[in-house]
Write an enzyme that holds these catalytic residues in place. Structure first.
Site, mmCIF file in Angstrom:
data_model
loop_
_atom_site.group_PDB
_atom_site.id
_atom_site.type_symbol
_atom_site.label_atom_id
_atom_site.label_comp_id
_atom_site.label_asym_id
_atom_site.label_seq_id
_atom_site.Cartn_x
_atom_site.Cartn_y
_atom_site.Cartn_z
ATOM 1 N N ASP A 111 0.825 -1.209 0.000
ATOM 2 C CA ASP A 111 0.000 0.000 0.000
ATOM 3 C C ASP A 111 0.856 1.254 0.000
ATOM 4 O O ASP A 111 0.544 2.249 0.653
ATOM 5 C CB ASP A 111 -0.933 0.031 1.220
ATOM 6 C CG ASP A 111 -1.741 -1.244 1.392
ATOM 7 O OD1 ASP A 111 -2.166 -1.789 0.373
ATOM 8 O OD2 ASP A 111 -1.932 -1.675 2.540
ATOM 9 N N GLU A 157 -11.502 0.256 -3.200
ATOM 10 C CA GLU A 157 -10.639 0.786 -2.150
ATOM 11 C C GLU A 157 -9.541 1.643 -2.762
ATOM 12 O O GLU A 157 -9.515 1.879 -3.963
ATOM 13 C CB GLU A 157 -10.033 -0.360 -1.330
ATOM 14 C CG GLU A 157 -9.200 -1.329 -2.139
ATOM 15 C CD GLU A 157 -8.692 -2.516 -1.335
ATOM 16 O OE1 GLU A 157 -8.903 -2.542 -0.107
ATOM 17 O OE2 GLU A 157 -8.085 -3.423 -1.928
#
Length: 786
Positions: A227, A424
């Protein structure tokens, strides 16, 4: 220079192929099981003390053999020769009573050789445990070629209910009912050396070659990170990541259980100013009982921005507390130290407009516009279980909200973002007056997927004229990056960020490439950071990014004459890093878990006209350690060796001379020392170059009026130095100024007064065959003469 960089890229790719071939040929690309070096439970394992601790195995009445010390050893000066064997189990044995425990896991190794020309070309051997009675277990095995030393190895767990009052290990050949019928096959003489039995302790050190020299991806190969969110400050990009390594727990076979993310409560940080050499800054303790925000349980998907608050630039680290909320920490620099100023989570279900009861409140993306206004993008999920096309393609699960001037509060209500097939990883950047909202598309909520939208698991984007959007399907602009599985053969979730450095845009993403290389193809959800260049069409839309191991071109050469942290790495194998100071201080790290044959490297170091030496800040752990320095190839010639000859356990500076190293080179540091021991910890590297030391002074006088400049050469024995002094009133050159000598010259101003200013003295010389220069600024004072 920029025109030459594509050529360097080609050179590097060719070097990759050559280097990989050399590594394989040299046996350097092995993939050992990750274990810590626990004490050997075997007495006299290398038979250096003769037969001390060893007997002939006597588990059965028919067993029997002769043991004799021999100098024909695999290592050291001793081994044991086994002759006159009566059974296949007749071999050297050792009692382990009181040394092993039921329920624990151990690793075993031994070296074996046989040389009877009448025996088979290869033969299998075992290391076997006899617990007593009729209970035997083969612990380790290997097949050995005749006349060569073979390796027996294995990892095993003693059953929890197993009695261990009388355990013994011994070396044997496979059982057969009538071994005497073919003694050359079953009862051959053999030699044994270097027997080890150690308790297995998991290690997160990655021993495989996870990133080939020349590759730019993954960014790091000694740990994981997911991420990745990129933040640029003062010409350096910092990447903040979910710390997948925190839940990486490889077992005896080197494979970890699947990543569930639940135990991750720290954030990993790396940085670079050239996009190839990456510095590991360790982990930020965010959540959990020992974290800065103990009211949070996890820290996933970080995002960082800075803003001037109350006249001081501060840094803001946003993190996801699993899917339930988002928090924020405040720091004094991109590396902290960090603190919790808010005392509670920033985004919760109580935040106006944040929650519809289904959507997640995680994956923060922060953006500060040119006017200083901050915005937070967050959210994801949103499956209502209806299996409808509307919920699948328009879950409306993400939000944008304005941040307060303090960046740790919100203003007003969150507004809904309707991005097609949203899942997301919402992230915003700005270019040429346009705002780009990128996100990861979902894998389907049961309904039909709109073919006019993005594919599943991809990074898609919208474009708008305002940071608040409106972000609607009408603004959908396309796909930036397909799922990593398309390019690397291992899919999974997708997460991205975009940053600008040196006038170019770059794209970060994660993929399970390192995880796959560790296991030989399988993945368990452990992700690694990657980078690609981001390019645009004339209308501002984004050109689709392809996932590659190449990464991006190095944007500047590394300066080897400054202090380079040893945890700055281009490529490496077998190393780990450790923090040297408190968890939330501005991090200081070092290389550790350094074993014989481990190595690290720096890409494209510019040595200019030549280096004269190299030094390292080290803490020796084992005597007999040295560091070899090579150029351009892991297996290249050694250009110098740094002896690690400082006191054991104490930090010290060690150095070595260097000659003939000039221009731009990749630099490889290889560690050598005794096998099976931690050798050294390393804090930093620094190369040395020839230097001149010149002092100067100035005096202003009204007689004239004039400025009198004086220069003085202070070192370098008898090397002649040429000096040119430049002032607003003229210039003067001095040739062949010897060390310790002074030259002066008055510069008439022809003015009634002298204005304060600065003269420049440039000194040049040739030292050890290298041209060297230095520049000195000499200030002089104002003087009023009439």
């Amino acid at each position: 220079m920029e025109q030459q960089r594509p050529q360097r890229s080609g050179r590097r790719r060719a070097a990759v192929l050559a280097a990989v071939g050399a590594l394989v040929a040299a046996g350097l690309a092995a993939t050992p099981v990750a274990t810590a070096a626990e004490p050997n439970l075997v007495t006299n394992p290398g038979f250096e003390d003769g037969l001390t601790g060893w007997t002939v195995n006597s588990g059965n009445a028919t067993d029997g053999a002769a043991l004799a010390p021999t100098a024909d050893a695999y290592s050291g000066t001793g081994a044991v020769r086994v002759t006159n064997r009566k059974t296949t189990g007749s071999g050297p044995a050792q009692d382990l009573a009181g040394k092993v425990q039921a329920g624990k896991t151990y690793t075993v190794t031994a070296r074996v050789k046989y040389d009877n020309p009448d025996s088979p070309a290869t033969k299998q051997f075992f290391v076997t445990m006899h617990y007593g009675g009729s209970t035997y277990t083969n612990l380790g095995t290997g097949t050995t070629p005749r006349g060569q030393w073979g390796l027996l190895q294995g990892t095993f767990t003693i059953p929890a209910a197993q009695g261990v009052a009388t355990p013994r290990i011994f070396v044997e050949t496979p059982w057969t009912a009538d071994p005497a019928a073919a003694p050359a096959v079953h009862l051959m003489d053999f030699t044994v050396d270097d027997v080890t039995l150690r308790e297995f302790t998991p290690s997160t050190t990655i021993e495989v070659l996870g990133k080939n020299p020349g590759e730019g991806n993954p960014l790091i190969s000694h740990k994981f990170g997911a991420d990745g969110n990129a933040f640029v400050h003062d010409g350096r990009v910092y990447v903040y990541m979910t710390n997948d390594t925190q839940v990486y727990n490889p077992g005896p076979d080197g494979t970890s259980p699947t990543n569930t993310y639940g135990g991750i409560n720290t954030i990993t940080v790396i940085s670079s100013d050239d996009l190839v050499n990456w510095t590991d800054h360790g982990e930020i303790p965010v959540a959990g009982p020992n974290g800065l925000a103990p009211y949070a349980s996890q820290s996933w998907a970080p995002a960082v921005e800075s803003r001037v608050v109350d006249g001081k630039e501060q840094f803001f680290l946003y993190f996801a507390n699993n899917g339930a909320a988002t928090g924020v920490l405040v720091g004094d620099s991109p590396l902290g130290p960090w603190r919790d100023e808010r005392g509670s989570l920033l985004i919760t279900s109580q935040t106006p407009g944040a929650s519809d009861g289904r959507n997640w409140l995680f994956d923060p993306g922060v953006f500060v516009d040119d006017d200083g206004q901050g915005y937070l993008y967050f959210g994801g999920g949103g499956n209502d279980g209806s299996n409808s096309a509307e919920n699948t393609n328009h879950p409306k699960s993400t939000r944008v909200i304005k941040l307060g001037d303090d960046m740790i509060s919100t203003e007003g209500a969150a507004e809904t973002i309707d991005a097609p097939l949203m899942f997301e990883a919402g992230h915003v950047f700005k270019r040429d007056g346009k705002y780009y909202y990128s996100y990861s598309s979902n894998f389907g909520f049961g309904g039909p997927i709109d073919p006019n939208g993005p594919p599943t698991g991809a990074i898609a984007y919208l474009m708008a004229d305002n940071p608040m959007g409106p972000w609607t399907p009408a603004n959908y602009a396309g796909v930036i990056f397909k799922n990593p599985g398309v390019y690397f053969g291992a899919g999974g979730n997708n997460h991205q960020s975009v940053f600008e450095l040196g006038g170019e845009h770059y794209f970060t993403y994660h993929a399970q490439t390192l995880n796959r290389r560790i296991t030989g193809g399988a993945t368990q959800g452990f992700r690694s950071p990657h980078i690609a260049k981001l390019e645009f069409n004339a209308d501002g839309t984004v050109k689709e990014v392809l996932g590659t191991f190449d990464g991006v071109e190095q944007i500047r050469d590394l300066d080897p004459y400054r202090k380079v942290e040893a945890e700055t790495i281009a490529w490496q194998q077998g190393l780990a890093t450790k923090r040297l100071n408190a968890p939330n201080d501005v991090p200081q790290l070092a290389l550790h878990d350094v074993d014989n044959g481990d190595w690290t490297s720096l890409s494209s170091a510019d040595f200019g006209s030549g280096a004269t030496g190299v030094s390292a800040r080290v803490k020796p752990l084992t005597a007999g350690t040295a560091i070899q320095v090579r150029l351009d190839d892991r297996a290249g010639p050694v250009v110098t060796t740094i002896p690690v000859d400082a006191p054991i356990g104490e930090w010290a500076d060690v150095e070595a001379g260097l000659d003939g190293v000039s221009g731009v080179h990749d630099v490889y540091f290889t560690f050598v020392g005794p096998d099976g021991k931690d050798l050294v910890e390393v804090d930093s590297w620094q190369f040395a170059k020839p230097s001149l030391k010149v002092a100067g002074s100035a005096d202003t006088r009204c007689a004239g009026p004039h400025v009198k400049l004086t220069v003085h050469v202070t070192d370098h024995e008898s090397v002649p130095v040429d000096i040119t002094v430049e002032t607003p009133y003229g210039a003067k050159s001095f040739d062949d100024v010897r060390p310790g000598k002074t030259r002066s010259h008055p510069f008439n101003t022809r003015q009634s007064s002298i204005t304060a200013g600065t003269a420049t003295a440039t000194a040049t010389a040739t030292i050890d065959g290298h041209p060297v220069s230095t520049t000195l600024s000499i200030p002089y004072e104002a003087r009023t003469c009439r």
